[in-house]
Design a protein around this motif. Sequence first.
Motif, PDB file in Angstrom:
ATOM      1  N   GLY A  69       5.996   7.428 -11.552  1.00 51.32           N
ATOM      2  CA  GLY A  69       6.257   6.301 -10.938  1.00 51.32           C
ATOM      3  C   GLY A  69       7.077   5.305 -11.486  1.00 51.32           C
ATOM      4  N   GLU A  70       8.279   5.647 -11.101  1.00 53.93           N
ATOM      5  CA  GLU A  70       9.045   4.782 -10.730  1.00 53.93           C
ATOM      6  C   GLU A  70       9.303   4.212  -9.234  1.00 53.93           C
ATOM      7  N   VAL A  71       9.219   3.955  -7.984  1.00 52.51           N
ATOM      8  CA  VAL A  71       9.160   3.861  -6.964  1.00 52.51           C
ATOM      9  C   VAL A  71      10.159   3.169  -6.789  1.00 52.51           C
ATOM     10  N   LEU A  89      13.762   5.465  -2.518  1.00 51.25           N
ATOM     11  CA  LEU A  89      13.195   6.597  -2.864  1.00 51.25           C
ATOM     12  C   LEU A  89      11.817   6.609  -1.698  1.00 51.25           C
ATOM     13  N   MET A  90      10.538   5.392  -1.777  1.00 49.44           N
ATOM     14  CA  MET A  90      10.056   4.891  -0.324  1.00 49.44           C
ATOM     15  C   MET A  90      10.344   6.107   1.066  1.00 49.44           C
ATOM     16  N   GLN A  91      11.590   5.664   1.182  1.00 50.11           N
ATOM     17  CA  GLN A  91      12.498   6.089   2.743  1.00 50.11           C
ATOM     18  C   GLN A  91      12.421   7.244   3.311  1.00 50.11           C
ATOM     19  N   LYS A  92      13.004   7.745   1.811  1.00 49.63           N
ATOM     20  CA  LYS A  92      12.705   8.964   1.503  1.00 49.63           C
ATOM     21  C   LYS A  92      11.250  10.125   1.966  1.00 49.63           C
ATOM     22  N   LEU A 138       0.710  -1.239   0.017  1.00 51.14           N
ATOM     23  CA  LEU A 138      -0.222   0.053   0.080  1.00 51.14           C
ATOM     24  C   LEU A 138       0.494   1.796   0.499  1.00 51.14           C
ATOM     25  N   THR A 139       2.173   1.585   0.749  1.00 51.70           N
ATOM     26  CA  THR A 139       3.359   2.549   0.364  1.00 51.70           C
ATOM     27  C   THR A 139       3.908   2.530  -0.740  1.00 51.70           C
ATOM     28  N   ILE A 140       3.605   1.480  -1.683  1.00 49.09           N
ATOM     29  CA  ILE A 140       4.135   1.298  -2.685  1.00 49.09           C
ATOM     30  C   ILE A 140       3.100   2.511  -4.350  1.00 49.09           C
ATOM     31  N   GLU A 141       2.397   1.792  -3.344  1.00 49.43           N
ATOM     32  CA  GLU A 141       0.952   1.787  -4.361  1.00 49.43           C
ATOM     33  C   GLU A 141       0.040   3.213  -3.878  1.00 49.43           C
ATOM     34  N   TRP A 142       0.496   3.839  -2.700  1.00 48.12           N
ATOM     35  CA  TRP A 142       0.394   5.503  -2.450  1.00 48.12           C
ATOM     36  C   TRP A 142       1.113   6.451  -3.269  1.00 48.12           C
TER      37      TRP A 142
END
Length: 86
Positions: A29-31, A35-38, A17-21
């Motif tokens: 669209g490249e996660v 990048l997610m942690q940032k 869900l975090t990736i989807e958000w």
Amino acid sequence: MIQQSKKQKLNKKIYDLTIEWLDSILPDGEVTEALMQKMIPKERYFCSQGQIRLNAYTYKWFRKRVKKASRLKSIEEVTLQDIENA
């Protein structure tokens, strides 16, 4: 086939869900993991009117919302729409 515990399913769903958000708010669209942690807020809590409140879109916030939504559905059926409306 290895069976996953409820906690493992919950953690996997929170990650998905975090990736989807992040995909929904970023234009390219490249996660990635870095990048997610940032992008996720670093502070879990904030103060408002003398109360400590949970900051939105943190790991703990996702966990709380998924648990709340999973009362009505199974963990695998919870969507980002359910999380934002919970």
